[in-house]
Write a protein that holds these residues in place. Structure first.
Motif, short mmCIF file in Angstrom:
data_model
loop_
_atom_site.label_atom_id
_atom_site.label_comp_id
_atom_site.label_asym_id
_atom_site.label_seq_id
_atom_site.Cartn_x
_atom_site.Cartn_y
_atom_site.Cartn_z
N LEU A 194 0.76 -1.34 0.01
CA LEU A 194 -0.01 -0.01 -0.02
C LEU A 194 0.79 1.36 -0.14
O LEU A 194 0.42 2.10 -0.69
N ARG A 195 2.12 1.28 0.78
CA ARG A 195 2.76 2.73 0.71
C ARG A 195 3.52 2.53 -0.50
O ARG A 195 4.00 3.91 -0.78
N ALA A 196 3.62 1.78 -1.40
CA ALA A 196 4.36 1.91 -2.64
C ALA A 196 3.47 2.58 -3.71
O ALA A 196 3.80 2.68 -4.84
N GLN A 197 2.13 2.62 -3.38
CA GLN A 197 1.06 3.06 -4.51
C GLN A 197 1.12 4.49 -4.66
O GLN A 197 1.69 5.21 -3.71
N THR A 198 0.77 5.16 -5.69
CA THR A 198 0.70 6.63 -5.96
C THR A 198 -0.33 7.18 -5.19
O THR A 198 -1.22 6.10 -4.79
N PRO A 199 -0.52 8.20 -4.98
CA PRO A 199 -1.62 8.72 -4.15
C PRO A 199 -2.80 8.62 -4.59
O PRO A 199 -3.85 8.27 -3.77
N GLU A 200 -3.01 8.97 -5.78
CA GLU A 200 -4.20 8.57 -6.51
C GLU A 200 -4.94 7.15 -6.45
O GLU A 200 -6.00 7.00 -6.17
N ALA A 201 -3.91 6.08 -6.65
CA ALA A 201 -4.24 4.89 -6.34
C ALA A 201 -4.51 4.47 -4.89
O ALA A 201 -5.46 3.63 -5.02
N LEU A 202 -3.80 4.98 -4.19
CA LEU A 202 -4.28 4.75 -2.64
C LEU A 202 -5.50 5.20 -2.38
O LEU A 202 -6.12 4.64 -1.76
N ALA A 203 -5.94 6.24 -2.98
CA ALA A 203 -7.21 6.93 -2.58
C ALA A 203 -8.42 6.04 -3.09
O ALA A 203 -9.19 5.79 -2.60
N ALA A 204 -7.91 5.52 -4.49
CA ALA A 204 -8.94 4.67 -4.99
C ALA A 204 -9.05 3.42 -4.18
O ALA A 204 -10.23 2.86 -4.27
N ILE A 205 -8.06 2.95 -3.70
CA ILE A 205 -8.10 1.49 -2.83
C ILE A 205 -8.68 1.87 -1.64
O ILE A 205 -9.57 1.00 -1.46
N ARG A 206 -8.55 2.92 -1.18
CA ARG A 206 -9.33 3.26 0.10
C ARG A 206 -10.77 3.47 -0.02
O ARG A 206 -11.63 2.66 0.71
N ASP A 207 -11.22 3.83 -1.15
CA ASP A 207 -12.38 3.98 -1.53
C ASP A 207 -13.29 2.66 -1.86
O ASP A 207 -14.54 2.27 -1.52
N ALA A 208 -12.16 1.75 -2.53
CA ALA A 208 -12.76 0.48 -2.89
C ALA A 208 -13.11 -0.52 -1.42
O ALA A 208 -13.94 -1.19 -1.36
N LEU A 209 -12.08 -0.16 -0.57
CA LEU A 209 -12.10 -0.84 0.69
C LEU A 209 -13.40 -0.49 1.31
O LEU A 209 -14.16 -1.36 2.14
N ARG A 210 -13.72 0.53 1.36
CA ARG A 210 -14.73 1.16 2.13
C ARG A 210 -16.15 0.47 1.57
O ARG A 210 -17.07 0.03 2.18
N ARG A 211 -16.03 0.64 0.17
CA ARG A 211 -17.16 -0.31 -0.67
C ARG A 211 -17.25 -1.72 -0.39
O ARG A 211 -18.56 -2.08 -0.12
N GLY A 212 -16.34 -2.05 -0.06
CA GLY A 212 -16.09 -3.51 0.02
C GLY A 212 -16.64 -4.09 1.50
O GLY A 212 -17.27 -5.35 1.62
N VAL A 213 -16.61 -3.15 2.44
CA VAL A 213 -16.93 -3.63 3.62
C VAL A 213 -18.45 -3.07 4.07
O VAL A 213 -18.94 -3.60 5.10
N GLU A 214 -18.98 -2.22 3.14
CA GLU A 214 -20.41 -1.82 3.27
C GLU A 214 -21.15 -2.60 3.60
O GLU A 214 -22.25 -2.58 4.49
N GLY A 215 -21.30 -3.70 2.88
CA GLY A 215 -22.34 -5.02 3.11
C GLY A 215 -22.41 -5.37 4.42
O GLY A 215 -23.25 -6.30 4.68
N TYR A 216 -21.10 -5.08 5.07
CA TYR A 216 -21.12 -5.86 6.32
C TYR A 216 -21.51 -4.90 7.60
O TYR A 216 -21.38 -5.41 8.71
N ALA A 217 -22.29 -3.83 7.29
CA ALA A 217 -22.59 -2.90 8.35
C ALA A 217 -23.67 -3.67 9.18
O ALA A 217 -24.51 -4.53 8.81
N ALA A 218 -23.46 -3.37 10.82
CA ALA A 218 -24.29 -4.03 11.55
C ALA A 218 -24.49 -3.28 12.51
O ALA A 218 -23.64 -2.98 13.53
N GLY A 219 -25.77 -2.67 12.77
CA GLY A 219 -25.75 -1.37 13.75
C GLY A 219 -24.91 -0.33 13.13
O GLY A 219 -24.73 0.18 12.38
N GLY A 220 -24.35 0.07 14.38
CA GLY A 220 -23.03 1.09 14.36
C GLY A 220 -21.55 0.51 13.86
O GLY A 220 -20.91 1.56 13.89
N SER A 221 -21.57 -0.72 13.56
CA SER A 221 -20.29 -1.06 13.32
C SER A 221 -20.34 -2.09 11.99
O SER A 221 -21.29 -2.06 11.50
N TYR A 222 -19.22 -2.83 11.79
CA TYR A 222 -19.33 -3.70 10.66
C TYR A 222 -18.51 -5.22 11.14
O TYR A 222 -17.69 -5.12 12.10
N GLU A 223 -19.41 -6.17 10.88
CA GLU A 223 -18.84 -7.36 11.31
C GLU A 223 -18.41 -8.17 9.84
O GLU A 223 -19.24 -9.03 9.27
#
Ligand SMILES: C[S@@+](CC[C@H](N)C(=O)[O-])C[C@H]1O[C@@H](n2cnc3c(N)ncnc32)[C@H](O)[C@@H]1O
Length: 273
Positions: free
Chosen positions: A231-260
């Motif tokens: 992750l440290r070796a990515q460009t800032p643009e790629a890293l931002a896109a990876i972060r967004d993708a991770l957010r989307r990737g865990v969204e489906g696991y929302a449970a109340g106020g947290s994620y499981e």
């Protein structure tokens, strides 16, 4: 033969764990510690058991064993990790040392465990042989690793985000395959080749509870070594896109106020004949 430079990978991991030690426990501790009781049950840890916890990190497994009355030593090659372990568990014996070359005599322990350590080693087969050597005949060994990334969701989501929005092809010392021991047949074959018997492999249904969708990205970025370096070796643009993708990737696991997030592990256990 592989093209892996074991020495370079070992040094890369060691430097990485020194760097990650302060954050690792907060990032992954509540997850990895879930394996403590099944791991200790697998080796029959009880009052008086002489036990070695290899790659102890902040000492979660060693502490759980001590609670059972075991006489436990926690071993790690990271001084910073051991400082964390000693701070969290002042009554427990922690030793600096290398899983691949243990400074203990033959047949010193009744039980040896390694929780999520084997997948980080430059020479995992050497570590298995060392565990076998320091166990007394009849002594028991158990380790955990993560299930394959299609099942251990946070790894799957991270690896596919890197593939899609960045690159995994970064200049790092090459190491052994991270998911080698997720494969039950490979684990059984390897443990038998070291001389262990009574091999059993099963899955532990661990769940990673995190309070924010970014917690997975933060843990992967700062709480480990190989993935963090990618992750440290990515460009800032790629890293931002990876972060967004991770957010989307865990969204489906929302449970109340947290994620499981499902993070199954593979638990292997066996015995020195
Ligand atoms: C993922 S952490 C696991 C920590 C702990 N067992 C847990 O359950 O959370 C991996 C640990 O393995 C240690 N480690 C990696 N390679 C090692 C080696 N060759 N010898 C000893 N410790 C090692 C690291 O310093 C780190 O503390």
């Amino acid at each position: 033969m592989t093209g892996i430079d074991s020495g370079a990978f070992h040094d890369f991991e060691q430097a990485g764990w020194e760097r990650a030690a302060g954050f690792y426990g907060d990032a992954f501790g509540a997850l990895t510690a879930q394996a403590a009781q099944p791991l200790l049950d697998a080796v029959g840890a009880a009052s008086g058991t002489r036990m070695l916890d290899v790659a102890t990190g902040p000492g979660f497994i060693a502490a759980a064993a001590a609670k059972r009355g075991a006489s436990v030593v926690g071993l790690d090659f990271s001084a910073a990790m051991l400082a964390e372990a000693a701070r969290l568990h002042p009554g427990i014996a922690f030793r600096e040392g290398d899983a691949e070359a243990l400074a203990f005599g033959d047949a010193s322990f009744d039980a040896v465990v390694m929780n999520f350590g084997l997948l980080h080693l430059a020479r995992p087969d050497a570590a298995l042989a060392e565990a076998h050597r320091v166990l007394r005949p009849g002594g028991r060994y158990a380790f955990t690793v993560w299930a394959a990334p299609e099942r251990a969701v946070a790894f799957g989501v991270t690896l596919s985000a890197v593939e899609q929005f960045g690159t995994a092809n970064v200049p790092l010392p090459e190491g052994p395959p991270f998911f080698r021991f997720s494969d039950a047949a490979e684990t059984a074959r390897t443990l038998a080749s070291v001389g262990f018997t009574g091999v059993a492999v099963r899955e532990l249904p661990l769940t990673w509870r995190v309070v924010s969708a970014d917690a997975v990205f933060d843990a992967m970025s700062r709480g480990g070594v190989r993935t963090a370096a990618v992750l440290r070796a990515q460009t800032p643009e790629a890293l931002a896109a990876i972060r967004d993708a991770l957010r989307r990737g865990v969204e489906g696991y929302a449970a109340g106020g947290s994620y499981e997030i499902p993070m199954p592990a593979v638990l292997a256990s066996c015995r020195r004949p």
